[in-house]
Scaffold this motif. Structure first.
Motif, PDB file in Angstrom:
ATOM      1  N   LEU A  26       0.901  -1.300   0.114  1.00 33.86           N
ATOM      2  CA  LEU A  26      -0.153  -0.068   0.032  1.00 33.86           C
ATOM      3  C   LEU A  26       0.925   1.277   0.126  1.00 33.86           C
ATOM      4  N   ASN A  27       2.001   1.129   0.612  1.00 29.87           N
ATOM      5  CA  ASN A  27       2.803   2.383   0.856  1.00 29.87           C
ATOM      6  C   ASN A  27       3.529   2.539  -0.716  1.00 29.87           C
ATOM      7  N   LEU A  28       3.703   1.525  -1.284  1.00 28.09           N
ATOM      8  CA  LEU A  28       4.490   1.659  -2.783  1.00 28.09           C
ATOM      9  C   LEU A  28       3.302   2.211  -3.692  1.00 28.09           C
ATOM     10  N   VAL A  29       1.986   1.693  -3.579  1.00 32.90           N
ATOM     11  CA  VAL A  29       0.959   1.870  -4.680  1.00 32.90           C
ATOM     12  C   VAL A  29       0.607   3.379  -4.390  1.00 32.90           C
ATOM     13  N   ASP A  30       0.726   3.838  -3.315  1.00 32.28           N
ATOM     14  CA  ASP A  30       0.451   5.419  -2.908  1.00 32.28           C
ATOM     15  C   ASP A  30       1.345   6.296  -3.740  1.00 32.28           C
ATOM     16  N   LYS A  31       2.764   5.715  -4.090  1.00 35.24           N
ATOM     17  CA  LYS A  31       3.389   6.621  -4.980  1.00 35.24           C
ATOM     18  C   LYS A  31       3.564   6.429  -6.254  1.00 35.24           C
ATOM     19  N   ILE A  32       3.194   4.905  -6.715  1.00 36.36           N
ATOM     20  CA  ILE A  32       3.424   4.521  -8.035  1.00 36.36           C
ATOM     21  C   ILE A  32       2.534   3.437  -8.480  1.00 36.36           C
ATOM     22  N   ASN A  33       2.001   3.631  -9.574  1.00 31.91           N
ATOM     23  CA  ASN A  33       1.100   2.813 -10.315  1.00 31.91           C
ATOM     24  C   ASN A  33       1.788   1.591 -10.931  1.00 31.91           C
ATOM     25  N   ASN A  40      11.569   4.993 -11.501  1.00 28.17           N
ATOM     26  CA  ASN A  40      10.325   5.354 -12.063  1.00 28.17           C
ATOM     27  C   ASN A  40      10.060   6.650 -11.705  1.00 28.17           C
ATOM     28  N   LEU A  41      10.386   7.408 -10.767  1.00 25.48           N
ATOM     29  CA  LEU A  41      10.033   8.629 -10.342  1.00 25.48           C
ATOM     30  C   LEU A  41      11.089   9.713 -10.745  1.00 25.48           C
ATOM     31  N   LYS A  42      12.225   9.255 -10.632  1.00 24.25           N
ATOM     32  CA  LYS A  42      13.414  10.332 -10.636  1.00 24.25           C
ATOM     33  C   LYS A  42      14.447  10.038 -11.820  1.00 24.25           C
ATOM     34  N   SER A  45      10.826   7.558 -22.322  1.00 22.23           N
ATOM     35  CA  SER A  45       9.982   6.801 -21.601  1.00 22.23           C
ATOM     36  C   SER A  45       8.857   7.333 -21.832  1.00 22.23           C
ATOM     37  N   LYS A  46       7.607   6.467 -21.822  1.00 25.08           N
ATOM     38  CA  LYS A  46       6.329   6.877 -22.158  1.00 25.08           C
ATOM     39  C   LYS A  46       5.656   6.520 -20.576  1.00 25.08           C
ATOM     40  N   GLU A  47       4.565   6.997 -20.463  1.00 24.46           N
ATOM     41  CA  GLU A  47       3.600   7.079 -19.000  1.00 24.46           C
ATOM     42  C   GLU A  47       3.430   5.611 -18.908  1.00 24.46           C
ATOM     43  N   GLU A  48       3.174   4.679 -19.872  1.00 25.04           N
ATOM     44  CA  GLU A  48       2.838   3.354 -19.436  1.00 25.04           C
ATOM     45  C   GLU A  48       4.061   2.480 -19.135  1.00 25.04           C
ATOM     46  N   TYR A  49       5.187   2.968 -19.255  1.00 23.43           N
ATOM     47  CA  TYR A  49       6.370   1.999 -18.957  1.00 23.43           C
ATOM     48  C   TYR A  49       6.638   2.064 -17.694  1.00 23.43           C
ATOM     49  N   PHE A  50       6.602   0.965 -16.878  1.00 15.48           N
ATOM     50  CA  PHE A  50       7.199   0.636 -15.553  1.00 15.48           C
ATOM     51  C   PHE A  50       8.379  -0.268 -15.603  1.00 15.48           C
ATOM     52  N   PHE A  51       9.411   0.498 -15.153  1.00 16.07           N
ATOM     53  CA  PHE A  51      10.900  -0.113 -14.922  1.00 16.07           C
ATOM     54  C   PHE A  51      10.839  -0.900 -13.663  1.00 16.07           C
ATOM     55  N   PHE A  52      11.518  -2.071 -13.664  1.00 18.42           N
ATOM     56  CA  PHE A  52      11.328  -2.686 -12.624  1.00 18.42           C
ATOM     57  C   PHE A  52      12.678  -3.847 -12.465  1.00 18.42           C
ATOM     58  N   GLY A  53      13.613  -3.535 -13.375  1.00 15.12           N
ATOM     59  CA  GLY A  53      14.822  -4.032 -12.913  1.00 15.12           C
ATOM     60  C   GLY A  53      16.059  -3.876 -14.068  1.00 15.12           C
ATOM     61  N   SER A  54      17.131  -4.294 -13.852  1.00 19.70           N
ATOM     62  CA  SER A  54      18.514  -3.901 -14.713  1.00 19.70           C
ATOM     63  C   SER A  54      19.421  -5.019 -14.626  1.00 19.70           C
ATOM     64  N   TYR A  94      11.458  -3.079 -18.418  1.00 18.04           N
ATOM     65  CA  TYR A  94      10.109  -2.432 -18.085  1.00 18.04           C
ATOM     66  C   TYR A  94       8.867  -3.291 -18.496  1.00 18.04           C
ATOM     67  N   ILE A  95       7.779  -3.147 -17.879  1.00 13.50           N
ATOM     68  CA  ILE A  95       6.618  -3.676 -18.429  1.00 13.50           C
ATOM     69  C   ILE A  95       5.946  -2.463 -19.289  1.00 13.50           C
ATOM     70  N   ASN A  96       5.296  -2.794 -20.287  1.00 13.64           N
ATOM     71  CA  ASN A  96       4.696  -1.789 -21.015  1.00 13.64           C
ATOM     72  C   ASN A  96       2.987  -2.004 -20.510  1.00 13.64           C
ATOM     73  N   LYS A  97       2.382  -1.149 -19.727  1.00 15.76           N
ATOM     74  CA  LYS A  97       1.116  -1.342 -19.235  1.00 15.76           C
ATOM     75  C   LYS A  97       0.088  -1.793 -20.210  1.00 15.76           C
ATOM     76  N   ASN A  98       0.517  -1.105 -21.528  1.00 14.56           N
ATOM     77  CA  ASN A  98      -0.581  -1.160 -22.694  1.00 14.56           C
ATOM     78  C   ASN A  98      -0.862  -2.521 -23.153  1.00 14.56           C
ATOM     79  N   ASP A  99       0.294  -3.270 -23.027  1.00 14.88           N
ATOM     80  CA  ASP A  99       0.267  -4.817 -23.713  1.00 14.88           C
ATOM     81  C   ASP A  99       0.915  -5.625 -22.975  1.00 14.88           C
ATOM     82  N   ASN A 100       1.407  -5.564 -21.569  1.00 10.51           N
ATOM     83  CA  ASN A 100       1.808  -6.327 -20.571  1.00 10.51           C
ATOM     84  C   ASN A 100       3.056  -7.191 -20.901  1.00 10.51           C
TER      85      ASN A 100
END
Length: 194
Positions: free
Chosen positions: A54-61, A111-113, A119-128, A137-143
């Motif tokens: 919940l703490n994370l979801v408050d800051k990022i989708n 994702n924030l800084k 980068s597009k808004e639908e890009y969710f970066f999760f690893g390197s 990253y996950i593209n939230k439009n096509d998963n």
């Protein structure tokens, strides 16, 4: 055992060189030098509790598939000293060794800084990958999951889903390692593409 945990099973190959569970429930695998208690080849961080997510979801989708990974499997991981790191919730930024081995890189930073250009808004970066700092990253439009350079989100490789990415990358990276956790060919790229 869920699909994410099944994807981690190839890492059990390295249990013979050490295993430890930390105070917070993180799992450490492969310590080839017993004189270095904080030197672990594989770090699987303890899965998140509801208040932490919940703490994370408050800051990022966060896409559902990655939110499920964080709560059902682990709060990110670090394979073979950063060959592949999956980000998660970082409770604090302490630099003492005990905190470092129990926490992933923060998912908020990229994702924030520090988002790469293009980068597009639908890009969710999760690893390197530590070879060259490439991101996934996950593209939230096509998963789908995409690989990109550190400074440019233009995709250079694609997986059809997070589950496929997780399974294929863990298997591929394990195949690059000897049983003692060292690389078979240390001068070769550890990226999924050459």
């Amino acid at each position: 055992m869920n699909e994410y945990e099944i994807s981690l099973k190839p890492l059990d190959r390295f249990l013979s060189i050490g295993e430890k569970e930390t105070i917070n429930g993180s799992r450490l695998i492969g310590n080839p030098d017993k004189n270095k208690p904080f030197f672990w080849l594989i770090k699987i961080y303890a899965k998140l509790h509801s208040d932490e997510i919940l703490n994370l979801v408050d800051k990022i989708n966060i896409p559902d598939v990655y939110r499920n990974f964080l709560t059902m499997c682990c709060n990110g991981l670090d394979l073979f000293l950063g060959t592949l790191s999956l980000f998660g919730y970082r409770e604090n930024m302490n630099r003492n060794p005990e905190d470092i081995i129990q926490q992933p890189f923060s998912i908020l930073t990229v994702n924030l800084k520090e988002r790469p250009k293009n980068s597009k808004e639908e890009y969710f970066f999760f690893g390197s990958y530590n070879w060259d700092g490439s991101y996934v990253y996950i593209n939230k439009n096509d998963n789908c999951v995409y690989l990109c350079q550190r400074n440019d989100a233009t995709p250079t490789y694609k997986w059809d889903s997070f589950s496929i990415f997780l399974t294929t990358e863990i298997n591929r990276i394990c195949s690059l390692m000897k049983d003692d956790g060292s690389e078979l060919k240390p001068d070769n790229s550890t990226l999924p593409i050459i």
